[in-house]
Design a protein around this motif. Sequence first.
Motif, PDB file in Angstrom:
ATOM      1  N   UNK A 129       7.017   0.261   6.909  1.00 10.43           N
ATOM      2  CA  UNK A 129       5.658  -0.198   6.715  1.00 10.43           C
ATOM      3  C   UNK A 129       4.663   0.880   7.193  1.00 10.43           C
ATOM      4  N   UNK A 132       4.622   3.630   4.671  1.00 12.24           N
ATOM      5  CA  UNK A 132       3.823   3.108   3.694  1.00 12.24           C
ATOM      6  C   UNK A 132       2.182   3.425   3.776  1.00 12.24           C
ATOM      7  N   UNK A 133       1.796   2.979   5.027  1.00 13.91           N
ATOM      8  CA  UNK A 133       0.263   2.904   5.292  1.00 13.91           C
ATOM      9  C   UNK A 133      -0.017   4.261   5.547  1.00 13.91           C
ATOM     10  N   UNK A 134       0.795   5.310   6.099  1.00 15.26           N
ATOM     11  CA  UNK A 134       0.390   6.534   6.342  1.00 15.26           C
ATOM     12  C   UNK A 134       0.606   7.459   5.058  1.00 15.26           C
ATOM     13  N   UNK A 135       0.735   7.050   3.915  1.00 11.84           N
ATOM     14  CA  UNK A 135       0.547   7.499   2.575  1.00 11.84           C
ATOM     15  C   UNK A 135       1.895   8.451   2.436  1.00 11.84           C
ATOM     16  N   UNK A 160       6.758  -3.208   1.774  1.00 12.44           N
ATOM     17  CA  UNK A 160       6.676  -2.051   1.705  1.00 12.44           C
ATOM     18  C   UNK A 160       7.653  -1.102   0.906  1.00 12.44           C
ATOM     19  N   UNK A 163       6.577  -0.173  -2.512  1.00 10.14           N
ATOM     20  CA  UNK A 163       5.554   0.890  -2.679  1.00 10.14           C
ATOM     21  C   UNK A 163       6.104   2.365  -2.541  1.00 10.14           C
TER      22      UNK A 163
ATOM     23  N   UNK B 233      -5.817   3.403   6.216  1.00 15.21           N
ATOM     24  CA  UNK B 233      -4.624   3.353   5.638  1.00 15.21           C
ATOM     25  C   UNK B 233      -4.435   3.805   4.228  1.00 15.21           C
ATOM     26  N   UNK B 234      -3.658   4.904   4.139  1.00 16.68           N
ATOM     27  CA  UNK B 234      -3.646   5.880   2.691  1.00 16.68           C
ATOM     28  C   UNK B 234      -2.656   5.216   1.688  1.00 16.68           C
ATOM     29  N   UNK B 235      -1.869   4.452   2.082  1.00 17.78           N
ATOM     30  CA  UNK B 235      -0.621   3.669   1.112  1.00 17.78           C
ATOM     31  C   UNK B 235      -1.132   2.436   0.816  1.00 17.78           C
ATOM     32  N   UNK B 236      -0.092   1.587   0.285  1.00 17.06           N
ATOM     33  CA  UNK B 236      -0.483   0.506  -0.309  1.00 17.06           C
ATOM     34  C   UNK B 236      -0.019  -0.684   0.748  1.00 17.06           C
ATOM     35  N   UNK B 237       0.194  -0.302   2.035  1.00 19.88           N
ATOM     36  CA  UNK B 237       0.690  -1.459   2.991  1.00 19.88           C
ATOM     37  C   UNK B 237      -0.772  -2.069   3.331  1.00 19.88           C
ATOM     38  N   UNK B 238      -0.736  -3.592   3.672  1.00 20.04           N
ATOM     39  CA  UNK B 238      -1.979  -3.964   3.847  1.00 20.04           C
ATOM     40  C   UNK B 238      -2.682  -3.920   5.330  1.00 20.04           C
ATOM     41  N   UNK B 239      -1.432  -3.456   6.065  1.00 21.88           N
ATOM     42  CA  UNK B 239      -1.925  -3.407   7.694  1.00 21.88           C
ATOM     43  C   UNK B 239      -0.775  -2.762   8.468  1.00 21.88           C
TER      44      UNK B 239
END
Lengths: 256, 256
Positions: A129, A132-135, A160, A163, B233-239
Amino acid sequence: MNRIDSKKNPTVKAIKKLTTPAGRKKANQYLLESWHLVGEALQHLPTTQINLILATDQQLLQHQAAFHDKNVTVISNEVAKELGATSTPQGIFAVVNIPKQRQFPQSLQGAWLLLDDVQDPGNIGTMVRTADAAGFTGVIFGDGTASQYNDKVLRAMQGSQFHLQLFRTDLLPLVKRLHQQNFPVFGTALDPNAQNYRDVQPISDFALVMGNEGNGMQPELLRQTTNNLYIPITGQAESLNVAVAAAILMFQLHQT
Amino acid sequence: MNRIDSKKNPTVKAIKKLTTPAGRKKANQYLLESWHLVGEALQHLPTTQINLILATDQQLLQHQAAFHDKNVTVISNEVAKELGATSTPQGIFAVVNIPKQRQFPQSLQGAWLLLDDVQDPGNIGTMVRTADAAGFTGVIFGDGTASQYNDKVLRAMQGSQFHLQLFRTDLLPLVKRLHQQNFPVFGTALDPNAQNYRDVQPISDFALVMGNEGNGMQPELLRQTTNNLYIPITGQAESLNVAVAAAILMFQLHQT
């Protein structure tokens, strides 16, 4: 529309088996639970192959729009409790085919997280997860690392997996190959002789390896990396949780 | 030396009650499990008041040196299983007095983590451990946040409760007071209008507030802070998981 009320129904018994590694392997399927995850899977058809959707009357009513052209099996609260991982399940599930692993790329691009024998499903899912958030582009599960289809891993990934590119492979030959291709691989070590992570400039294409909760990375793997990083600990804690350390490093190294 | 072999022993039953909030409150005691935590408690005598140490023969043998002047009750594997949180317990426990809360300081110094209605014990414990590793001075548990004596919180803290100052209080009046004292308080928000955490310079004296897993910080509290931060957040994770977000922020803000 099908309906299952009893937890003794053979379909329920068959689905329940998907909560074990052996059951998943035999059926080549896994179980998703909660609207968040089933909804994500529905958005990723047909790449994601859903075999069966199960929902209580309440969940069916709540997500009618998403289900309009889908075949949903209605289940009782008793069945939802039988299949759910918690004592108060939401009441929505999907049985999904385990896809064939895609051809492993000849060379990597973007930022990749490599998991070397990580054990705790919550840690693994949280790292996916966070990646994913970090690209990040993908996560590679090394041999020994728990399965991406484990229910606790699925819950912590929060969708995630839809994604990112996820692979499973032996990390040692992979890291050797990346090294030969001049693709930077950062290992992690609880060792003040390693490089302070704050001294590394953000980059776009690299691999970051996180190790086992108790033992860290395999020594052979540590010797194959381009560079090994450590996070300085200024208090009295002996170490950081692996998912916490991974997050600090991912957000430092990858700042696109 | 005392010995307890049966899980039906009244002492075992009494200790088992410490695994519930009501039981802890009534006895004003809590239960520590594992050598790592019992060993930390022994290093923090007499501030930490240990009432009872329980160990299997094997654990007693293994930690003889640490126990030489201590009264240890020997327990059977059956009793260890009854008291342990996992199916394969290490076999070592301590019953510890819940201390009176120290006088809350008139003003704060150093870096402090404030937990606003955080629910998951694993997240709470991990944040305390990370705060310790990042050189924080203390953690303040806001009303609604799970107890520091919960067994899962204790396990995830990994002994960091012995290294930090922990308090429990209502956060709203505290944050108002800190604001009046010009002590910087950073809130956290999933809101791109808040300040990007990477634009904040590291500082030594401040408070960082983390909110509830689902709902974030209370809106009233968000309005009382000096500044609110977000993690892009650069990816698709919501949080991000709250313990992950806390780690990224703590290691960015506090770089002593």
